[in-house]
Design a protein around this motif. Structure first.
Motif, PDB file in Angstrom:
ATOM      1  N   GLY A  91       0.851  -1.198   0.000  1.00  0.00           N
ATOM      2  CA  GLY A  91       0.000   0.000   0.000  1.00  0.00           C
ATOM      3  C   GLY A  91       0.877   1.234   0.000  1.00  0.00           C
ATOM      4  O   GLY A  91       1.466   1.586   1.011  1.00  0.00           O
ATOM      5  N   ALA A  92       0.989   1.886  -1.161  1.00  0.00           N
ATOM      6  CA  ALA A  92       1.934   2.998  -1.300  1.00  0.00           C
ATOM      7  C   ALA A  92       1.215   4.341  -1.295  1.00  0.00           C
ATOM      8  O   ALA A  92       1.642   5.289  -1.940  1.00  0.00           O
ATOM      9  N   GLY A  93       0.120   4.430  -0.543  1.00  0.00           N
ATOM     10  CA  GLY A  93      -0.600   5.698  -0.414  1.00  0.00           C
ATOM     11  C   GLY A  93       0.042   6.586   0.641  1.00  0.00           C
ATOM     12  O   GLY A  93       1.210   6.434   0.967  1.00  0.00           O
ATOM     13  N   CYS A 153      -0.594  -1.369   4.763  1.00  0.00           N
ATOM     14  CA  CYS A 153      -1.122   0.004   4.714  1.00  0.00           C
ATOM     15  C   CYS A 153      -2.215   0.115   3.658  1.00  0.00           C
ATOM     16  O   CYS A 153      -2.308   1.125   2.960  1.00  0.00           O
ATOM     17  N   VAL A 154      -3.004  -0.945   3.514  1.00  0.00           N
ATOM     18  CA  VAL A 154      -4.090  -0.931   2.531  1.00  0.00           C
ATOM     19  C   VAL A 154      -5.415  -0.705   3.260  1.00  0.00           C
ATOM     20  O   VAL A 154      -5.445  -0.594   4.485  1.00  0.00           O
ATOM     21  N   ASN A 155      -6.536  -0.651   2.524  1.00  0.00           N
ATOM     22  CA  ASN A 155      -7.834  -0.452   3.181  1.00  0.00           C
ATOM     23  C   ASN A 155      -8.303  -1.737   3.866  1.00  0.00           C
ATOM     24  O   ASN A 155      -7.747  -2.812   3.655  1.00  0.00           O
ATOM     25  N   LYS A 156      -9.359  -1.602   4.683  1.00  0.00           N
ATOM     26  CA  LYS A 156      -9.756  -2.754   5.499  1.00  0.00           C
ATOM     27  C   LYS A 156     -10.293  -3.911   4.666  1.00  0.00           C
ATOM     28  O   LYS A 156     -10.183  -5.058   5.076  1.00  0.00           O
ATOM     29  N   GLU A 157     -10.831  -3.625   3.486  1.00  0.00           N
ATOM     30  CA  GLU A 157     -11.374  -4.685   2.641  1.00  0.00           C
ATOM     31  C   GLU A 157     -10.265  -5.605   2.114  1.00  0.00           C
ATOM     32  O   GLU A 157     -10.484  -6.795   1.911  1.00  0.00           O
ATOM     33  N   GLN A 160      -6.987  -8.536   4.929  1.00  0.00           N
ATOM     34  CA  GLN A 160      -6.835  -9.970   5.231  1.00  0.00           C
ATOM     35  C   GLN A 160      -6.183 -10.710   4.066  1.00  0.00           C
ATOM     36  O   GLN A 160      -5.313 -11.564   4.271  1.00  0.00           O
ATOM     37  N   GLU A 161      -6.560 -10.356   2.860  1.00  0.00           N
ATOM     38  CA  GLU A 161      -5.987 -11.020   1.688  1.00  0.00           C
ATOM     39  C   GLU A 161      -4.475 -10.739   1.588  1.00  0.00           C
ATOM     40  O   GLU A 161      -3.692 -11.633   1.281  1.00  0.00           O
ATOM     41  N   VAL A 162      -4.101  -9.495   1.888  1.00  0.00           N
ATOM     42  CA  VAL A 162      -2.669  -9.142   1.875  1.00  0.00           C
ATOM     43  C   VAL A 162      -1.931  -9.928   2.960  1.00  0.00           C
ATOM     44  O   VAL A 162      -0.838 -10.456   2.730  1.00  0.00           O
ATOM     45  N   ALA A 163      -2.549 -10.030   4.143  1.00  0.00           N
ATOM     46  CA  ALA A 163      -1.919 -10.783   5.239  1.00  0.00           C
ATOM     47  C   ALA A 163      -1.723 -12.244   4.850  1.00  0.00           C
ATOM     48  O   ALA A 163      -0.668 -12.840   5.114  1.00  0.00           O
ATOM     49  N   ASN A 176       0.215  -4.206  11.172  1.00  0.00           N
ATOM     50  CA  ASN A 176      -1.025  -3.890  10.459  1.00  0.00           C
ATOM     51  C   ASN A 176      -1.572  -2.509  10.809  1.00  0.00           C
ATOM     52  O   ASN A 176      -1.896  -2.229  11.959  1.00  0.00           O
ATOM     53  N   PHE A 177      -1.705  -1.656   9.798  1.00  0.00           N
ATOM     54  CA  PHE A 177      -2.291  -0.326   9.983  1.00  0.00           C
ATOM     55  C   PHE A 177      -3.719  -0.233   9.453  1.00  0.00           C
ATOM     56  O   PHE A 177      -4.343   0.816   9.566  1.00  0.00           O
ATOM     57  N   ALA A 178      -4.235  -1.302   8.842  1.00  0.00           N
ATOM     58  CA  ALA A 178      -5.619  -1.274   8.357  1.00  0.00           C
ATOM     59  C   ALA A 178      -6.556  -1.377   9.564  1.00  0.00           C
ATOM     60  O   ALA A 178      -6.267  -2.103  10.507  1.00  0.00           O
ATOM     61  N   PRO A 179      -7.687  -0.656   9.523  1.00  0.00           N
ATOM     62  CA  PRO A 179      -8.565  -0.619  10.689  1.00  0.00           C
ATOM     63  C   PRO A 179      -9.446  -1.856  10.795  1.00  0.00           C
ATOM     64  O   PRO A 179     -10.659  -1.769  10.829  1.00  0.00           O
ATOM     65  N   VAL A 180      -8.813  -3.002  10.880  1.00  0.00           N
ATOM     66  CA  VAL A 180      -9.549  -4.260  10.950  1.00  0.00           C
ATOM     67  C   VAL A 180      -8.644  -5.288  11.646  1.00  0.00           C
ATOM     68  O   VAL A 180      -7.425  -5.170  11.594  1.00  0.00           O
ATOM     69  N   ASP A 181      -9.265  -6.249  12.334  1.00  0.00           N
ATOM     70  CA  ASP A 181      -8.473  -7.297  12.988  1.00  0.00           C
ATOM     71  C   ASP A 181      -8.193  -8.402  11.990  1.00  0.00           C
ATOM     72  O   ASP A 181      -9.098  -8.874  11.309  1.00  0.00           O
ATOM     73  N   ILE A 182      -6.946  -8.810  11.935  1.00  0.00           N
ATOM     74  CA  ILE A 182      -6.499  -9.759  10.922  1.00  0.00           C
ATOM     75  C   ILE A 182      -6.178 -11.090  11.582  1.00  0.00           C
ATOM     76  O   ILE A 182      -5.673 -11.109  12.701  1.00  0.00           O
TER      77      ILE A 182
END
Lengths: 224, 224
Positions: A91-93, A153-157, A160-163, A176-182
């Motif tokens: 995630g390069a934002g 550093c990607v969105n919450k959607e 999990q797939e990135v993880a 993890n910086f996405a606002p979701v539990d992985i």
């Protein structure tokens, strides 16, 4: 010096803070410090400090205090900061860019190697001096370059797939910086930075203080 | 419904997480949930959940479960998320920019109003759509615009001075991203996001897992 007992997670959470203060003391050339002096500096009680540090064996000496450098090195080793870690960012934002910049402040242990994104417009560009590569090639890159930490550093959607992909490629840790539990398998460590949770705690404490202040002023008025 | 007892800080830390999961349930149109179902979703034990939520009065009903929307609203109110907060960012670099972008994801409660910096080249520019203003004018701006939260995205050397100025100007809360502990008066709430502490915890857990795996494989070999 080290004991082999299991250290509680509350102690582990305090260790980086101890290390941070010891680093500042070291920089100032201070060689030893009593638990009482350390207490007034760091804000934990002296008995809490002694108890925490006793987990790692008999470090302090009665009437002598702690060796700043010795304790710093020991805590660094316990935290695993006597090794190097190679990292990639996914995630390069904006957030990815800020974290890339942030990791630059590290001279040693944590070394960022590359960033990955799915956006064609970003691929081939640079993120704070690091190449932004195609997310399609991440498994190969992680394997070939012995990457041990993946930073999400990607969105919450997509998180999990990135993880899952990072885990499959063989990282041992995920930041993890996405606002979701992985969810990760037991052999992968995960550390979540939930910024919104932190902001919500702040709001709670602001309101709690306001309530207390209101009560105080009511009492003051009633007392008149 | 609300009890007036003091809620422990461990419970407060878990509240934003409860709220996050309730939000997702609400979005899916789910109206009620048992503590058992909630437990398998959020990862706390059912008894932990019941105990935590009992702090706010008798929410769940035996055999019925929790009302998702009711509990979401109650937790939001406890966290003070039924009000609005106006915020400024100090430090318009990468991290400030990422945090500005991040706060955009909030529709309601947390509203970023402006960013401040000392760098002449940045002043007058925009930070993710917000004006970057001269740090010299921050006290006036905070007073006139009723700003309640200051976000610190400067380096550790400047962080305390920025906190002092924000406090003097009248904010009630500080969200600190500088890697240093900041002192504020008792009427100001502070929430620190120490990214390096989080990274060090990750390293610790990675090494802990590695040790366990090594022990396991030693035992397996010895068993052969």
């Amino acid at each position: 010096m080290k004991k082999n007992t299991k250290i509680s997670s509350a102690v582990i959470k305090r260790l980086p803070r101890y290390r941070r203060y010891l680093y500042e003391l070291k920089k100032k050339g201070i060689e030893k410090i009593s638990s009482k002096e350390f207490s007034s500096l760091i804000g934990y009680t002296a008995s809490q400090i002694r108890q925490d540090l006793n987990n790692f064996g008999g470090f302090g000496q009665q009437g002598y205090g702690y060796s700043v450098e010795g304790l710093y090195n020991e805590i660094s080793a316990i935290l695993g900061l006597d090794k190097d870690y190679k990292m990639v960012i996914v995630g390069a934002g904006n957030l990815g860019s800020a974290i890339a910049k942030y990791t630059h402040t590290y001279k040693g242990e944590f070394k960022l190697c590359a960033a990955f994104d799915v956006k064609k417009a970003l691929i081939g560009q640079e993120l704070d001096g690091f190449p932004i590569m195609d997310y399609e090639n991440i498994v190969e890159y992680v394997e070939e370059n012995d990457i041990s930490i993946g930073i999400i550093c990607v969105n919450k959607e997509s998180a999990q797939e990135v993880a899952d992909k990072l885990t499959f490629a063989g990282v041992n840790g995920i930041w993890n910086f996405a606002p979701v539990d992985i969810e990760v398998p037991s052999w992968v460590a995960i550390e979540n930075v939930h910024l919104s949770d932190s902001l919500h705690s702040l709001a709670y404490h602001m309101n709690d203080i306001e309530k207390l202040e209101n009560e105080k002023s009511k009492k003051a008025k009633a007392g008149k």
